[in-house]
Design an enzyme around this catalytic site. Structure first.
Site, PDB file in Angstrom:
ATOM      1  N   ASN A  29       0.842  -1.200   0.000  1.00 34.95           N
ATOM      2  CA  ASN A  29       0.000   0.000   0.000  1.00 34.95           C
ATOM      3  C   ASN A  29       0.879   1.252   0.000  1.00 34.95           C
ATOM      4  OD1 ASN A  29       0.552   0.751   2.877  1.00 34.95           O
ATOM      5  ND2 ASN A  29      -0.278  -1.301   3.163  1.00 34.95           N
ATOM      6  N   CYS A  71       0.612   2.202  14.038  1.00 28.71           N
ATOM      7  CA  CYS A  71       0.503   3.190  12.957  1.00 28.71           C
ATOM      8  C   CYS A  71       0.746   2.532  11.601  1.00 28.71           C
ATOM      9  CB  CYS A  71       1.529   4.291  13.224  1.00 28.71           C
ATOM     10  SG  CYS A  71       1.224   5.782  12.310  1.00 28.71           S
TER      11      CYS A  71
END
Ligand code: CTP
Length: 397
Positions: free
Chosen positions: A210, A274
């Site tokens: 991604n 995160c």
């Protein structure tokens, strides 16, 4: 790393004979690692030239409230957002009065009003002016607003008088600025942070991943270290620089990230997820490069384990902060993640706009907990990280 590395300091230079020391102050701040931009007031420009300050600071000197070249003509907002701290040295009696009154009649006073970073002022003036009730009242007002006053020194003054009012030494001024960045709020705390993108192999050449750059996670690593925490950083694919002060563990796939997190989670006080973890991996990834044969290729994907959700289920669970990368129904989806994963905080991150979120330097987020829904406006990821941490420390520790 120097104490002011990566820090942005605005130096306001106002009207005092000691403005001739401003280039030395710029140098001392730079020696500690800071980037410096100078705002020169009209009176300051009577004592020191713009060219001199520009050459030393290697940045354009700002003096105009109505700067047509600044984005949207609002240079004061741009500068206030840029600054990690504002120092006024020398600070004249007039500039001190302006700030104490909250005036916005020139660029320097406007930047200060629009700023929420630490403000330090180093007064320099004749001893009688310095000792006057009005000046001392103004200083008291500023102290009550959390301004840090760098006291002047005693000695022979430019006017010939002897007494208090000489600008503090540039090296001591720079040290005081550096001191603002030493925080002990997370001293003794252990923080584990995941960041970056995981990579799921299809074959030895291709993969599924991604757009995450790891920049937001790294900004949080830096902010935690600055606050005194001991940080373990488990990172996937990133396009940012690691902090040498954290324990850095590299992984490739979501499964590897899961294993490393579980290996290191015991004893951690805070877990910050995160990373943009791939939700699926390829079942039976090929050991050899897959060749095309003219037909379709179907990949079978199997779900990966949810690291954050599993950490939240641990018996000795650290305080957990997750991120929700969303493109639609944002608040609803983020609230669902907060509840379903069982974490204490979710940072809602809109990732559909080109200028915020994935792979850019800025972000705007919403801090969500059971009791709080607080927007953190668009700013650099470093500043957003600091704000997230500030709220987190207040709400969760
Ligand atoms: N996360 C995780 N492990 C996974 C997937 C996500 O730890 N296998 C964490 C992320 O690091 C983030 C949070 O869970 O802190 C939410 O990730 P996000 O990608 O927004 O959502 P998902 O849980 O993957 O759900 P969906 O993709 O359906 O939105």
């Amino acid at each position: 790393m120097n104490r002011l590395t990566n820090k942005h300091i605005i130096l306001g230079v106002s009207g005092s004979i000691s403005a001739y020391k401003a280039p030395d102050i710029v140098r001392r701040l730079q020696d500690l690692g800071a980037q410096v931009k100078v705002i020169l007031t009209e009176a300051g420009a009577k004592f020191i030239t713009e060219l001199c300050l520009q050459s030393i600071s290697k940045n354009k000197v700002h003096h105009n409230l109505w700067d047509e070249n600044a984005e949207l003509g609002m240079g004061h907002i741009e500068l206030a957002k840029w600054a990690d701290a504002i120092l006024i040295a020398p600070a004249s009696a007039n500039t001190i009065a302006n700030i104490a009154l909250g005036k916005a009649n020139d660029l320097l006073s406007s930047v200060i009003l629009a700023n929420d970073a630490p403000l330090l002022i180093a007064p320099a003036m004749n001893l009688k002016m310095y000792q006057s009730h009005t000046l001392q009242d103004n200083l008291s007002t500023l102290i009550s607003h959390h301004t840090i006053i760098i006291r002047p020194e005693s000695g022979k003054q430019a006017c010939g008088d002897i007494g208090i009012g000489r600008l503090a030494e540039p090296s001591s001024i720079a040290k005081q600025v550096a001191k603002q960045f030493i925080s002990t709020k997370l001293t003794g705390k252990k923080v584990l942070i995941t960041l970056g993108a995981t990579i799921e192999a299809i074959d030895p050449v291709r993969f599924i991943s991604n757009h995450s750059s790891g920049k937001m996670g790294m900004a949080l690593v830096n902010a935690c270290i600055e606050s005194g925490a001991s940080v373990t950083c488990i990172y996937g694919n990133i396009t940012t620089t690691l902090n040498a002060k954290s324990n850095n563990i590299s992984i490739v796939s979501a499964q590897q990230m899961y294993t490393k997190v579980m290996d290191n989670i015991a004893g951690q006080n805070i877990f910050i997820a995160c990373a943009a973890v791939s939700d699926f991996s390829v079942k039976n990834a090929s050991n050899q490069k897959i060749k095309k044969d003219g037909g379709d290729l179907t990949l079978e994907l199997v779900p990966n384990k949810d690291i954050l959700a599993d950490v939240c289920k641990l018996k000795e669970k650290p305080i957990c902060m997750g991120f929700a990368a969303e493109t639609q129904n944002m608040l609803k989806n983020a609230q669902k993640k907060l509840k379903n994963k069982g974490c204490d905080v979710i940072i809602l991150n809109k990732v559909s706009s080109a200028d915020s979120g994935f792979n850019v330097d800025e972000n705007e987020v919403i801090f969500l907990s059971q009791n709080l829904n607080k927007k953190i406006g668009k700013n650099s990821k470093q500043k957003v990280a600091k704000k997230i941490l500030e709220i987190f420390i207040k709400e969760c520790l």
